[in-house]
Design an enzyme around this catalytic site. Structure first.
Site, short mmCIF file in Angstrom:
data_model
loop_
_atom_site.label_atom_id
_atom_site.label_comp_id
_atom_site.label_asym_id
_atom_site.label_seq_id
_atom_site.Cartn_x
_atom_site.Cartn_y
_atom_site.Cartn_z
CG ASN A 3 7.66 6.15 -5.18
OD1 ASN A 3 7.69 6.65 -6.31
ND2 ASN A 3 7.83 4.84 -4.98
CG HIS A 25 10.05 7.09 5.52
ND1 HIS A 25 10.89 6.67 4.51
CD2 HIS A 25 8.96 6.30 5.45
CE1 HIS A 25 10.32 5.68 3.87
NE2 HIS A 25 9.15 5.42 4.42
CB ALA A 85 5.25 5.74 3.34
N1 LIG Z 1 3.97 7.51 -2.52
C1 LIG Z 1 4.38 6.70 -1.56
O1 LIG Z 1 4.61 7.11 -0.42
C2 LIG Z 1 4.57 5.26 -1.85
C3 LIG Z 1 4.51 4.80 -3.13
N2 LIG Z 1 4.68 3.48 -3.41
C4 LIG Z 1 4.63 3.10 -4.83
O2 LIG Z 1 3.26 2.82 -5.18
C5 LIG Z 1 3.24 1.86 -6.23
C6 LIG Z 1 2.34 0.68 -5.83
O3 LIG Z 1 2.87 0.07 -4.68
P1 LIG Z 1 2.44 -1.41 -4.22
O4 LIG Z 1 0.98 -1.55 -4.30
O5 LIG Z 1 3.14 -1.68 -2.96
O6 LIG Z 1 3.13 -2.29 -5.38
P2 LIG Z 1 2.85 -3.82 -5.71
O7 LIG Z 1 4.08 -4.31 -6.40
O8 LIG Z 1 2.35 -4.54 -4.51
O9 LIG Z 1 1.64 -3.75 -6.77
C7 LIG Z 1 1.74 -3.15 -8.02
C8 LIG Z 1 0.90 -3.94 -8.99
O10 LIG Z 1 0.81 -3.20 -10.22
C9 LIG Z 1 1.16 -4.06 -11.30
N3 LIG Z 1 1.69 -3.26 -12.40
C10 LIG Z 1 2.92 -2.73 -12.55
N4 LIG Z 1 3.01 -2.04 -13.70
C11 LIG Z 1 1.80 -2.12 -14.29
C12 LIG Z 1 1.26 -1.61 -15.51
N5 LIG Z 1 2.01 -0.86 -16.33
N6 LIG Z 1 -0.02 -1.88 -15.81
C13 LIG Z 1 -0.77 -2.65 -14.98
N7 LIG Z 1 -0.32 -3.16 -13.82
C14 LIG Z 1 0.95 -2.90 -13.47
C15 LIG Z 1 2.18 -5.01 -10.70
O11 LIG Z 1 2.35 -6.15 -11.49
P3 LIG Z 1 3.78 -6.94 -11.42
O12 LIG Z 1 3.75 -7.71 -10.15
O13 LIG Z 1 3.77 -7.76 -12.66
O14 LIG Z 1 4.85 -5.88 -11.43
C16 LIG Z 1 1.53 -5.30 -9.35
O15 LIG Z 1 0.53 -6.28 -9.44
C17 LIG Z 1 4.70 1.43 -6.45
O16 LIG Z 1 5.26 2.16 -7.51
C18 LIG Z 1 5.37 1.81 -5.15
O17 LIG Z 1 6.76 2.02 -5.28
C19 LIG Z 1 4.85 2.58 -2.41
C20 LIG Z 1 4.91 2.99 -1.11
C21 LIG Z 1 4.83 4.37 -0.72
O1 LIG Z 2 6.28 2.75 1.90
C1 LIG Z 2 7.32 3.31 2.26
O2 LIG Z 2 7.76 3.26 3.42
C2 LIG Z 2 8.07 4.18 1.32
C3 LIG Z 2 8.18 3.66 -0.03
O3 LIG Z 2 8.23 2.47 -0.28
C4 LIG Z 2 8.28 4.64 -1.09
O4 LIG Z 2 8.22 5.84 -0.80
O5 LIG Z 2 8.41 4.24 -2.26
#
Ligand SMILES: NC(=O)C1=CN([C@@H]2O[C@H](COP(=O)(O)OP(=O)(O)OC[C@H]3O[C@@H](n4cnc5c(N)ncnc54)[C@H](OP(=O)(O)O)[C@@H]3O)[C@@H](O)[C@H]2O)C=CC1
Ligand SMILES: O=C([O-])CC(=O)C(=O)O
Length: 270
Positions: free
Chosen positions: A191, A221, A123
């Site tokens: 993250n 951010h 992000a």
């Molecule tokens: N790198 C970056 O800049 C960013 C990273 N992220 C991260 O990316 C990841 C995904 O984000 P997002 O799609 O928004 O999250 P969501 O919560 O929308 O989707 C995650 C999905 O994965 C499932 N899940 C969690 N753990 C497991 C597992 N061990 N095995 C199988 N399925 C699993 C969840 O189920 P359940 O609902 O049961 O938990 C949910 O359905 C998150 O960790 C988030 O914090 C997000 C934004 C920015």
């Molecule tokens: O999506 C964003 O703005 C940032 C975020 O959640 C993350 O880094 O985990």
């Protein structure tokens, strides 16, 4: 054609899946997995490529690249399963890599098995500049994350301190500290601070501020880096994803762009 499997079919995973399905990423989506199995099945059935819904071990065997878009807690299992089977992995829950032992274990597995660990910019923007700058001395790296209340709800820090985020009427800094701590207190919110730490000065020296801001509807951010190269400022105002207000839409787009790059022989940018 690259074969891709996605673990975690939430806001980011679904967006990536659609981009492979509609040809934006020139690859084959072979399988998805999510612990919400019924929802994953329904989603898979909506795609033209008709991916299978397979548990991790079976998913890994069928693809070249495994995408983790689940949670920090899932990173070890997903990345070890992929890399030890000579499959590259793309990690979205980058905060998990603040665990130095895990990071080294994954690096070693990737080296030994001739595959890669991809970490998209997520992000934020500007990681290319910070990566270049970090070749020489860097004096400070800070990131300030501002989100509306709904983008921060449920974070361990918020729960532990019993913060009622809806009560804030003016922008208020609720956390300030090193990325190593921030990423544990706000695992689904900063993250981006982990990615910044990995390319810059590490998790202890990267400073993070978290602001709850009732005056905004976007996830903002701001990055500042100072060093031998000069000064770098970047500010991004992200539209939150439709289904997960914590996550910015750009994070999914960044994952899609990274997969496109993996499939392309031409690589542009540092
Ligand atoms: N790198 C970056 O800049 C960013 C990273 N992220 C991260 O990316 C990841 C995904 O984000 P997002 O799609 O928004 O999250 P969501 O919560 O929308 O989707 C995650 C999905 O994965 C499932 N899940 C969690 N753990 C497991 C597992 N061990 N095995 C199988 N399925 C699993 C969840 O189920 P359940 O609902 O049961 O938990 C949910 O359905 C998150 O960790 C988030 O914090 C997000 C934004 C920015
Ligand atoms: O999506 C964003 O703005 C940032 C975020 O959640 C993350 O880094 O985990």
């Amino acid at each position: 054609m690259f074969k891709i499997g996605i673990v975690g079919a939430g806001a980011i995973g679904k967006e990536i899946a659609r981009a492979i399905d509609d040809g934006t990423v020139p690859a084959k989506l072979v399988a998805i997995w999510d612990r919400q199995v019924d929802e994953a099945r329904e989603f898979a059935a909506s795609l033209k490529q008709n991916p299978k819904v397979l548990p991790l071990e079976r998913l890994v065997r069928q693809c070249d690249i495994v995408v983790e878009a689940a949670s920090q807690a899932a990173v070890r299992e997903v990345a070890v399963a992929a890399l030890s089977n000579s499959r590259s992995v793309m990690i979205m829950s980058v905060g998990a890599l603040s665990d130095k032992q895990l990071l080294e274990e994954l690096r070693t597995l990737a080296r030994e098995n001739h595959c890669h660990i991809h970490v998209p910019s997520g992000a934020i923007g500007g990681l290319d500049a910070v990566k270049s700058a970090s070749i020489k001395r860097i004096d400070c790296v800070t990131i300030t994350t501002r989100k509306p209340a709904k983008g921060l709800k449920g974070a361990p820090f918020v729960i532990k301190n019993d913060l009622d985020l809806d009560k804030f009427t003016v922008p208020t800094e609720i956390f300030s500290g090193p990325a190593a701590v921030a990423i544990k207190e706000f695992p689904a919110n900063v993250n981006v601070a982990a990615s910044l730490s990995l390319v810059g000065v590490g998790f202890e020296k990267t400073m993070v501020k978290v602001v709850v801001d009732p005056t905004i509807s976007r996830n903002v951010h701001e990055i500042h880096v100072k060093g031998e190269f000069g000064d770098f400022h970047a500010k991004i105002e992200n539209v939150p994803s439709d289904t997960n207000p914590k996550t910015s839409f750009l994070a999914a787009l960044s994952a899609i762009a990274t997969l496109k790059q993996v499939c392309e022989p031409l690589k542009i940018g540092t």
